[in-house]
Each structure stands twice: as structure tokens, then as C-alpha cells.
Design a protein around this motif. Structure first.
Motif: not given
Length: 240
Positions: A39-41, A111-119, A136-142, A147-155
Motif C-alpha cells: 500500500r505504501h509503495l 478506480r485502480f487495481y493491480a494484482g499479482v497471482p500467488l502460486r 493493491v487498489a485505490d479510489d483514484k485512477p493510477q 518498476e513498482k509493478l516489478e516490486i509488487l511481483a517480488g513481494m
């Protein structure tokens, strides 16, 4: 609900999920910390470690949203596991799959969503299967950076490692309990045999064919007037 049949083996996927024995468990600091970091990222309101069950998505960790689960038919994460890949929705109102979703049209107005599957690996081995997401999700578009998406995938990979570690720990504990029970059964059987020998005034012996080592029961020693634990060779023992 999104139909993922033919994309993911749903029966095997649910088996893999339930083998984790993670659904409806109390919060854990490790998962909470990863959700908070995600969320902070992205600087957004919501972040989740979501496990997608047959008819619901349940949150192992949730930041910014009170319910511990939501119906699967309004779940963004179902789309993520159906794709079995990173899913990014910059503005849900512009995506026909989500524009009328209650989570978009009503509170919390996603409004915004980004998700990485957990396998995770299914019971018995084989190819890993998607059982949930780090999202992650937000009430504003994003429009997040790569780089952020790659970090999310690493997490997400860290979450997977935690899930696999929990399952391995559970399996090892069960093996230890099974072994302990087997040893207890053997000890009970041995005690019963000794009692039966004393009552019937008979003895027993066992020969290891490879080593030639002979094992007598306590009653056999008593019958032959020998101290328990004496080591008799086979040729000597046969003379009794």
C-alpha cells in the motif's frame, strides 16, 4: 463469476488452497507487513493478501478495508487468477469488465487495481497453481510504473514463500505426530507381548538374518536362567 475452467484446473486449485490450511486463520504480522508495504509503495488506500475460495475471496491480510472477505462474484482477484498473470486496471470505469461492479459503483468506489497471482505447489507435487493474489487498489485512477509493478511481483514471491513454509511446517509436524503414534503403538504391543509371555511362561526370540544377531525376550532369558541383555550367539542358543 469469471469462468476459469479450461484456464486453471479449479478442483486442483482449490485442493492446493485448502492444503495450506490458511483460510479463516488469525492475522499474522508477516502478511500484514507485506500488505502495508505494498500500500505504501503505490500510495493507495487498499492492499490485500487475498485467497480465492470457491465462492468468496478471503483476506489473510487487509489494509484499508474492514470486511475479512467478499463474494467471489465481485472479486477483481478472480480475474487475476484466471489470467494467472499480473493484472493492472488503471481506471475501472473505462473497463467494461468492472465498470458496473458493485465495488466500483458503490463503496469503496475502486478506480485502480493491480494484482499479482500467488502460486503454490499442489498436494502431491506438479505445476504450481494460483490460489490468491497480492493486490493493491485505490479510489483514484493510477498508472503505475513498471518498476513498482516489478516490486509488487517480488513481494508476491515472498508471500508465496511464506505460504509454502507454513504448509511444509504443517506437513513436518504431522509426520512427527504420526511417527510418535507409531512408536507408541509399538511400545504398547511390546508390553502386551511381554505380559502374555510371563502369563504363559513362554519366551520369544528374533534373528536378524543379515547380521546373525539374536534378540531374546526378557522371559526367554528367565526361562534359561540368564541375565537379561546377555548376548548369546546363534550356535550357542540352539543348544538350550
Amino acid at each position: 463469476m469469471v469462468n476459469i475452467t479450461g484456464i486453471v484446473d479449479e478442483v486442483a486449485r482449490l485442493d492446493a488452497l485448502r492444503a495450506l490450511d490458511m483460510l479463516d486463520t488469525p492475522p499474522e504480522a508477516e502478511f500484514d507487513a507485506i500488505a502495508a508495504g505494498a500500500r505504501h509503495l503505490f500510495g493507495c488506500k487498499f492492499a490485500f493478501v487475498s485467497l480465492v475460495d470457491a465462492d468468496r475471496q478471503w483476506f489473510k491480510a487487509a489494509c484499508g478495508l474492514e470486511p475479512s472477505e467478499t463474494p467471489r462474484d465481485v472479486s477483481f482477484c478472480t480475474h487475476t487468477i484466471a489470467a494467472d498473470d499480473l493484472l493492472v486496471i488503471a481506471d475501472t470505469r473505462e473497463d467494461p469488465r468492472f465498470a458496473t461492479n458493485p465495488m466500483v459503483a458503490e463503496t469503496p468506489f475502486v478506480r485502480f487495481y493491480a494484482g499479482v497471482p500467488l502460486r503454490v505447489t499442489p498436494p502431491g507435487g506438479g505445476a504450481s497453481l494460483p490460489i490468491g493474489t497480492l493486490c493493491v487498489a485505490d479510489d483514484k485512477p493510477q498508472d503505475p510504473t513498471r518498476e513498482k509493478l516489478e516490486i509488487l511481483a517480488g513481494m508476491a514471491r515472498v508471500v508465496e514463500a511464506l505460504l509454502e513454509a507454513r504448509r511444509t511446517s504443517k506437513e513436518n509436524l504431522q509426520l512427527a505426530l504420526d511417527r510418535q503414534e507409531a512408536l507408541a503403538d509399538m511400545a504398547r504391543t511390546h508390553r502386551l507381548l511381554q505380559h502374555a509371555e510371563r502369563m504363559a511362561r513362554i519366551g520369544s526370540w528374533r534373528l536378524e538374518l543379515e547380521s546373525g544377531q539374536l534378540h531374546w525376550s526378557d522371559q526367554t532369558y528367565t526361562i534359561h536362567g540368564l541375565a537379561p541383555g546377555s548376548r548369546e550367539q546363534l550356535d550357542t542358543a540352539m543348544q538350550f
